[in-house]
Design an enzyme around this catalytic site. Structure first.
Site, short mmCIF file in Angstrom:
data_model
loop_
_atom_site.label_atom_id
_atom_site.label_comp_id
_atom_site.label_asym_id
_atom_site.label_seq_id
_atom_site.Cartn_x
_atom_site.Cartn_y
_atom_site.Cartn_z
N ASP A 17 0.82 -1.21 0.00
CA ASP A 17 0.00 0.00 0.00
C ASP A 17 0.85 1.26 0.00
O ASP A 17 0.66 2.16 -0.82
CB ASP A 17 -0.90 0.06 1.24
CG ASP A 17 -2.07 -0.91 1.16
OD1 ASP A 17 -2.37 -1.40 0.06
OD2 ASP A 17 -2.69 -1.17 2.22
N ARG A 98 -0.05 5.28 16.79
CA ARG A 98 -0.48 6.26 15.80
C ARG A 98 -0.15 7.71 16.18
O ARG A 98 0.38 8.45 15.37
CB ARG A 98 -1.97 6.10 15.47
CG ARG A 98 -2.30 4.73 14.86
CD ARG A 98 -1.50 4.47 13.57
NE ARG A 98 -1.69 3.15 13.02
CZ ARG A 98 -0.80 2.15 13.10
NH1 ARG A 98 0.35 2.32 13.74
NH2 ARG A 98 -1.03 0.99 12.53
N ASP A 127 -7.46 3.66 12.42
CA ASP A 127 -6.15 4.28 12.27
C ASP A 127 -6.20 5.59 11.49
O ASP A 127 -5.49 6.54 11.82
CB ASP A 127 -5.17 3.29 11.63
CG ASP A 127 -4.76 2.20 12.61
OD1 ASP A 127 -4.79 2.46 13.83
OD2 ASP A 127 -4.42 1.09 12.17
N1 ARG Z 1 -8.32 -2.91 15.97
C1 ARG Z 1 -7.07 -2.44 16.43
C2 ARG Z 1 -7.08 -0.95 16.58
O1 ARG Z 1 -7.94 -0.31 16.04
C3 ARG Z 1 -5.93 -2.91 15.55
C4 ARG Z 1 -5.89 -2.34 14.17
C5 ARG Z 1 -4.86 -3.02 13.37
N2 ARG Z 1 -4.45 -2.20 12.30
C6 ARG Z 1 -3.96 -2.70 11.16
N3 ARG Z 1 -3.56 -1.84 10.28
N4 ARG Z 1 -3.95 -3.98 10.91
O2 ARG Z 1 -6.26 -0.38 17.23
#
Ligand code: ARG
Length: 419
Positions: A17, A98, A127
């Site tokens: 990506d 993040r 995210d």
């Molecule tokens: N559900 C978790 C969160 O929102 C993990 C997200 C995982 N992110 C990923 N890009 N695979 O913090």
């Protein structure tokens, strides 16, 4: 003379990506792209591979930052001290990373004279929200671009785009899982996990042994804390990132740290997540055990409620907000006397506390003991206390009737009377 190209700093993982995003930002939006990769101790590629890939994809500069210590000291450990687990389960590894990555993006944007930052999040997850609002909080003047959210390409089109532009396609592209990892934990979603009835296939786990086949005896470890922050393991003082790395290994090989949760995303979707967070699980268990000795009852109870608030705000991407700073002041004040040592045993996926001692423990054997010898608790005082404590209920019962919501109980019973 035409205006110089505008610069954009992209959070770059080295995956498909973000590699495609380097080129897309250049070709479609006319940016000069600078990449930023934060090493947070996840399963990463080495810096040389990352920067090679970024430059090959068309970046004008590629930064790789070792942010492991600041991540653990400034994000993970304060969240540990707060006792914050999202929905009581998730130690927040991805969510905590993040705001730090956003901070690094903003720093580099300022250094490099960029007008925008970019990230490779999709439009479905948490995210994107975390990057966008953390950036807004730190640098409201910067534009945030999210190519993957905007380009309407599926996987096959992305792979075709990569091939057409000579961008290397990473080997992991075939995996059905979406994985994010740092020292505080590994988050796995997608593929067979999307069915909440399906047991996670063993292949999703990389940090933890199968509890069913892990060594039955397990291992015991002693963790010391100062002001609520872990500082040593088995008496050996360790830097924050090393301490976490060590506990990930120890707890992981005993199958500790697997979490399987259907969670409520901020964007309104429920999603099934599998986490591996061996160090976070063992440290939360140990820290909570130490607090049972060190915190007064009222502080402990309020802190539990505020832990849920801390977890929610981190999950929602509000790290750089006034509520976090206010809660941090509360948590810091509660941790003044949270110093001491906790012994935990990890075996077959379970972590149990086997001992705890605090320098300023509120636990008093002289008060707690049921032995007559050495007991200092004044039993006669208990009578008067209960008299007053129960006064309001007694008054209610007299004036308004007892709140008796069961009829007289006729249960099977045996009665013998003295002859
Ligand atoms: N559900 C978790 C969160 O929102 C993990 C997200 C995982 N992110 C990923 N890009 N695979 O913090």
């Amino acid at each position: 003379m035409s205006a110089p190209p505008r610069r954009c700093v992209l959070a770059y993982s080295g995956g498909l990506d973000t590699s495609v995003a380097v080129r897309w930002l250049t070709e479609e939006l006319g940016f000069e792209v600078v990449t930023l990769t934060a090493d947070l101790g996840g399963e990463g590629r080495d810096a040389a591979t990352i920067t090679d890939r970024a430059l090959k994809a068309g970046a004008v500069a590629a930064h790789v930052v070792d942010a492991r210590r600041v991540f653990v000291e400034h994000f993970a450990f304060p969240t540990l001290a707060a006792g914050a687990l999202y929905e009581g389960v998730y130690p927040l590894a991805t969510a905590l990373a993040r705001p730090l990555i956003a901070k690094l993006l903003v720093d580099v944007a300022r250094e490099e004279g960029a007008v925008a930052v970019a990230h490779g999040c999709t439009g479905k997850g948490n995210d994107q929200v975390r990057f966008d609002v953390a950036t807004a909080a730190l640098a409201p003047e910067l534009e945030v671009v999210a190519p993957v959210r905007d380009w309407h390409m599926g996987r096959p089109q992305e792979i075709a785009y990569a091939a057409a532009h000579g961008i290397e396609v990473p080997a992991t592209v075939d995996s059905p899982y979406s994985v994010d990892a740092n020292l505080w934990g590994r988050s796995v979603e997608c593929g067979p996990l999307e069915n909440p009835w399906t047991a996670p296939p063993e292949e999703v786990y990389e940090w933890t042994a199968d509890p069913a086949t892990a060594d039955a005896t397990g291992e015991e470890v002693a963790i010391s804390f100062e002001h609520g922050i872990p500082v040593s393991v088995d008496g050996e003082p360790l830097a924050a990132e090393e301490l976490v790395r060590r506990l990930n290994t120890l707890a992981g090989r005993n199958g500790v740290g697997r979490l399987d949760h259907v969670e409520n995303r901020l964007v309104g979707i429920k999603s099934r997540e599998v986490y591996e967070a061996p160090a976070a699980v063992i440290l939360h268990t140990a820290h909570a055990a130490l607090e049972t000795l060190a915190l007064p009852r009222d502080v402990a109870h309020l802190k539990l409620q505020l832990a849920a608030e801390w977890a929610r705000l981190v999950y929602d991407g509000l790290w750089f907000g006034a509520l976090r700073s206010a809660l941090a002041a509360f948590v810091l004040s509660t941790q003044e006397h949270v110093g001491g040592e906790v012994r935990v045993r990890c075996a077959r996926g379970l972590v149990s506390v086997t001992g705890r001692r605090a320098e300023h423990s509120l636990y008093s054997t002289a008060l707690a003991t049921y032995d007559r010898e050495g007991n200092v608790f004044d039993h006669t005082a208990a009578r008067g206390f209960i008299e007053l404590f129960g006064l309001s209920l007694r008054t209610q019962a007299r004036v308004q009737g007892a709140l008796e919501d069961l009829p007289p109980l006729s249960l099977p019973r045996q009665v013998r009377r003295a002859p």
